[in-house]
Design a protein around this motif. Sequence first.
Motif, PDB file in Angstrom:
ATOM      1  N   HIS A 166       0.858  -1.192   0.000  1.00  0.00           N
ATOM      2  CA  HIS A 166       0.000   0.000   0.000  1.00  0.00           C
ATOM      3  C   HIS A 166       0.893   1.241   0.000  1.00  0.00           C
ATOM      4  O   HIS A 166       1.048   1.940   0.994  1.00  0.00           O
ATOM      5  N   MET A 225      -8.159  -6.151   0.305  1.00  0.00           N
ATOM      6  CA  MET A 225      -8.442  -4.745   0.048  1.00  0.00           C
ATOM      7  C   MET A 225      -9.447  -4.601  -1.086  1.00  0.00           C
ATOM      8  O   MET A 225      -9.547  -5.464  -1.960  1.00  0.00           O
ATOM      9  N   VAL A 284      -1.178  -0.494  -5.482  1.00  0.00           N
ATOM     10  CA  VAL A 284      -2.169  -1.562  -5.401  1.00  0.00           C
ATOM     11  C   VAL A 284      -3.099  -1.517  -6.606  1.00  0.00           C
ATOM     12  O   VAL A 284      -3.404  -2.537  -7.224  1.00  0.00           O
ATOM     13  N   SER A 292      -1.348   4.859  -6.606  1.00  0.00           N
ATOM     14  CA  SER A 292      -1.360   3.666  -5.772  1.00  0.00           C
ATOM     15  C   SER A 292      -0.780   2.460  -6.487  1.00  0.00           C
ATOM     16  O   SER A 292      -1.220   2.086  -7.580  1.00  0.00           O
ATOM     17  N   LEU A 334      -8.846   3.234  -0.913  1.00  0.00           N
ATOM     18  CA  LEU A 334      -8.672   1.842  -0.524  1.00  0.00           C
ATOM     19  C   LEU A 334      -9.246   1.612   0.861  1.00  0.00           C
ATOM     20  O   LEU A 334      -9.217   2.504   1.716  1.00  0.00           O
ATOM     21  N   MET A 355      -5.319   4.118   5.796  1.00  0.00           N
ATOM     22  CA  MET A 355      -5.453   3.811   4.376  1.00  0.00           C
ATOM     23  C   MET A 355      -6.662   4.495   3.757  1.00  0.00           C
ATOM     24  O   MET A 355      -6.604   5.009   2.627  1.00  0.00           O
ATOM     25  N   TYR A 368       2.121   8.365   5.272  1.00  0.00           N
ATOM     26  CA  TYR A 368       1.649   7.005   5.495  1.00  0.00           C
ATOM     27  C   TYR A 368       1.182   6.760   6.926  1.00  0.00           C
ATOM     28  O   TYR A 368       0.706   5.665   7.242  1.00  0.00           O
TER      29      TYR A 368
END
Length: 464
Positions: A32, A79, A151, A149, A71, A124, A120
């Motif tokens: 992430h 996720m 992801v 992202s 997310l 999320m 961070y």
Amino acid sequence: MVSIKSIHTVVPSEATPNGTFLLSQSQQIKAHTQALTIYIYNSNHNHNIIDTMRHSLAKILVHYYPLAGRLRMIEGGRMEVECNNKGVLLLEAESTNTLQDYGDFEPNDALRPLQPAVDYSEPMENLPLVMVQLTRFACGGVCVGFGISNVVVDGISGTLFVDAWAKLARGGTLGEDEKPLFLDKMAILKAETNDEKPFTASRFEHREFKQLPVMIGRCDASEESKKETDLAILKLTREMAEKIKKKANDDGCLEFDHEAVTAQKHWRPYSRYESIAAHIWRSACKARNADHNQPTVVLTVAGIRNRLKPPLPLNYFGNATHPTVTPTCLSGDIASKPLRYGAQKIREAIELLTDEYLRSAFEFIERQDHLGCLRPKLNRESGCVEGPFLGNPNLNIWSWMSNMPTYGPDFGWGRPVYMGPGEITGDGRAFIMPAASGEGNLSVAIRLQTPHVEPFVKFFYQDI
């Protein structure tokens, strides 16, 4: 010095679908984090370009609406994207520097202020999937620092998004083939065979999910991961790159890999990536000066769009990549045997990713009770990924050779004079990318433990 002048949250300019956006098994194992890229433009416009960027971004988000969502974690450590229209972040910044102050703009700490800072420590669910920083230089040049992202998007999807945004920014319109294709991830990237015979993950070793080699005498990589690192940037002219490739292909069929090579019915010459990556691997093994019997591997990430059957469409939106690892080799063999030995091992890792292998990997992921065991962990305070240590005695080599600067996005200021990764972190991580000078020249940026940097540079050029 770079200072932030304004902050904008940009949402789609029209109503977009709500609900959740499914993530494939391949996406579920990504860290992430944000992939950071910088685009440098030798522009000299006096008008307020931030308005153009903001309005065109709102328009392109209508087509790429999941990127305006967030997310969120669901059951089993999995996720999904919640399409909630919370928007993306656009920062306007100014720098007292000129383009010339940054040299070739290759990855180093001086570029950090040109990229959007990602906090961070935030949950999320609060972090935008896209963050953009538009920085104007004192000379009139422009940097677009782009974060997206890891992801949700891979390099191809990210490029499609930025190119489509740029087209709208310069006044164009999108054709149907330029719009993203959202497919049912459960139907396209699922774990099943075509002959109704159930897969079992044990059919393959799946090295990508196992612990990487550590230094002889150690039970883990904790000590190596604490050591100080430095970045080395090496220039490769077109002629030097071709010489490395020729060396990998002209070493002759050797006893140790003759069977592996001749067993391939349609053997083809080693590519530039395979050859240069093998050269990097060999130079690193020499620089690290480990025991001859020290196990070592190279990890890379490959696109899987064309490896699946049927292949995914080019405009498929998502992260369609998968990690792959070479067979475990001995450091002394990589350092002493001809270049084709390492090139062959790198090829074996890439060619391992067949449709059958990938669907077995998807099943392996799907069967995990909690995906936290497969996904790199993120230290929210430092922003660092605490996944498998990829450094000494191993390497993680990425290729940006296809992303030539002349094909970068044109927002109305012409093509970028440079594009590349914004930063390189972690021992053993390397990028092969186009040099700012163009003309087929390349740069290799690699981060190694500080004592290994100088000998690496020596061996890298000495062995060409």
